[in-house]
Design a protein around this motif. Sequence first.
Motif, PDB file in Angstrom:
ATOM      1  N   SER A  66       0.973  -1.058  -0.170  1.00 48.20           N
ATOM      2  CA  SER A  66       0.022   0.072  -0.237  1.00 48.20           C
ATOM      3  C   SER A  66       0.720   1.196   0.340  1.00 48.20           C
ATOM      4  CB  SER A  66      -1.059  -0.163   0.632  1.00 48.20           C
ATOM      5  OG  SER A  66      -0.231   0.369   2.413  1.00 48.20           O
ATOM      6  N   ARG A  67       2.442   1.403   0.603  1.00 51.34           N
ATOM      7  CA  ARG A  67       2.812   2.243   1.155  1.00 51.34           C
ATOM      8  C   ARG A  67       3.635   3.068  -0.545  1.00 51.34           C
ATOM      9  NH1 ARG A  67       5.594   0.669   6.436  1.00 51.34           N
ATOM     10  NH2 ARG A  67       4.294   2.180   7.744  1.00 51.34           N
ATOM     11  N   ASN A  68       4.296   1.935  -1.634  1.00 47.34           N
ATOM     12  CA  ASN A  68       3.851   1.792  -2.785  1.00 47.34           C
ATOM     13  C   ASN A  68       3.662   0.779  -4.204  1.00 47.34           C
ATOM     14  OD1 ASN A  68       5.311   2.905  -5.723  1.00 47.34           O
ATOM     15  ND2 ASN A  68       8.099   2.571  -4.333  1.00 47.34           N
ATOM     16  N   PRO A  69       2.489   0.631  -4.046  1.00 45.11           N
ATOM     17  CA  PRO A  69       1.486  -0.378  -4.865  1.00 45.11           C
ATOM     18  C   PRO A  69       2.690  -0.207  -6.651  1.00 45.11           C
ATOM     19  CG  PRO A  69      -0.073   1.384  -4.286  1.00 45.11           C
ATOM     20  CD  PRO A  69       1.723   1.725  -3.932  1.00 45.11           C
ATOM     21  N   GLU A  70       3.105   0.628  -7.188  1.00 46.82           N
ATOM     22  CA  GLU A  70       3.652   0.650  -8.218  1.00 46.82           C
ATOM     23  C   GLU A  70       4.906  -0.193  -8.892  1.00 46.82           C
ATOM     24  OE1 GLU A  70       3.073   3.782  -7.249  1.00 46.82           O
ATOM     25  OE2 GLU A  70       2.294   5.085  -8.813  1.00 46.82           O
ATOM     26  N   ARG A  71       5.869  -0.032  -7.395  1.00 53.35           N
ATOM     27  CA  ARG A  71       7.338  -0.799  -7.369  1.00 53.35           C
ATOM     28  C   ARG A  71       6.426  -2.489  -7.315  1.00 53.35           C
ATOM     29  NH1 ARG A  71      11.228  -0.109  -2.734  1.00 53.35           N
ATOM     30  NH2 ARG A  71      12.761  -1.515  -3.101  1.00 53.35           N
ATOM     31  N   PHE A  72       5.835  -2.230  -5.836  1.00 51.73           N
ATOM     32  CA  PHE A  72       5.215  -3.733  -5.159  1.00 51.73           C
ATOM     33  C   PHE A  72       3.959  -4.439  -6.096  1.00 51.73           C
ATOM     34  CE2 PHE A  72       8.172  -1.988  -1.455  1.00 51.73           C
ATOM     35  CZ  PHE A  72       8.373  -2.776  -1.561  1.00 51.73           C
ATOM     36  N   PHE A  73       3.888  -4.180  -7.535  1.00 48.17           N
ATOM     37  CA  PHE A  73       2.960  -4.291  -8.247  1.00 48.17           C
ATOM     38  C   PHE A  73       2.636  -5.529  -8.383  1.00 48.17           C
ATOM     39  CE2 PHE A  73       0.770  -5.429 -12.620  1.00 48.17           C
ATOM     40  CZ  PHE A  73      -0.770  -5.067 -11.927  1.00 48.17           C
ATOM     41  N   SER A  74       4.080  -6.821  -8.434  1.00 45.19           N
ATOM     42  CA  SER A  74       3.872  -7.496  -8.592  1.00 45.19           C
ATOM     43  C   SER A  74       3.507  -9.084  -7.146  1.00 45.19           C
ATOM     44  CB  SER A  74       5.347  -8.601  -8.535  1.00 45.19           C
ATOM     45  OG  SER A  74       5.768  -8.492  -8.019  1.00 45.19           O
ATOM     46  N   LEU A  75       3.501  -8.182  -5.728  1.00 50.81           N
ATOM     47  CA  LEU A  75       2.355  -8.912  -4.858  1.00 50.81           C
ATOM     48  C   LEU A  75       0.959  -8.295  -4.874  1.00 50.81           C
ATOM     49  CD1 LEU A  75       5.997  -7.582  -2.669  1.00 50.81           C
ATOM     50  CD2 LEU A  75       5.372 -10.581  -3.735  1.00 50.81           C
ATOM     51  N   ILE A  76       0.629  -7.894  -5.238  1.00 49.17           N
ATOM     52  CA  ILE A  76      -1.408  -7.244  -5.653  1.00 49.17           C
ATOM     53  C   ILE A  76      -1.911  -8.638  -5.602  1.00 49.17           C
ATOM     54  CG2 ILE A  76      -2.482  -6.200  -6.082  1.00 49.17           C
ATOM     55  CD1 ILE A  76      -0.934  -3.892  -6.183  1.00 49.17           C
ATOM     56  N   PRO A  77      -1.287  -9.583  -6.804  1.00 50.49           N
ATOM     57  CA  PRO A  77      -2.085 -10.486  -6.696  1.00 50.49           C
ATOM     58  C   PRO A  77      -2.528 -11.688  -5.518  1.00 50.49           C
ATOM     59  CG  PRO A  77      -0.925 -10.337  -8.855  1.00 50.49           C
ATOM     60  CD  PRO A  77      -0.479  -9.330  -7.857  1.00 50.49           C
ATOM     61  N   ILE A  78      -1.377 -11.501  -5.293  1.00 49.37           N
ATOM     62  CA  ILE A  78      -0.821 -12.346  -3.692  1.00 49.37           C
ATOM     63  C   ILE A  78      -1.418 -11.737  -3.205  1.00 49.37           C
ATOM     64  CG2 ILE A  78       0.442 -13.073  -1.657  1.00 49.37           C
ATOM     65  CD1 ILE A  78       2.784 -12.757  -3.854  1.00 49.37           C
TER      66      ILE A  78
END
Length: 129
Positions: A66-78
């Motif tokens: 949530s602090r950097n959705p662009e950078r950690f985009f690949s973790l959102i599906p998890i």
Amino acid sequence: MELRKSIPARIMRIGGYMNIIFSPLFAALYQFIESFEGRTVPDDPFWLWSFYFCTTVFGFLYIKVSRNPERFFSLIPIAIIAKSWGLLTVIYTFFAGYVFIPFAGLYDLIFLPFFILLYYKTKNHIYNT
């Protein structure tokens, strides 16, 4: 507007804090209610406390994403899979006759649409800029 300040990202952050705060309370309360109702609670509470640690780790993951959705985009599906799994667990335990677990897991039903919305919002932001 930055994605980290969007409503889905803020709600994902709240979900992370809820996982971290309420998981140990849920684990302890569940063990108490099961023994109070006369159901067999395993002598080794490893399964219950492993649930607590797993949900705590996911709480930290939600906060990080949530602090950097662009950078950690690949973790959102998890995160979406984790919330979906929680929702399936709620449905299963409800039909299995447990009362407390579906009540405690209803927040998965609330947070799942926002996690999905954050995924699509971030995806559009990344690929359209």
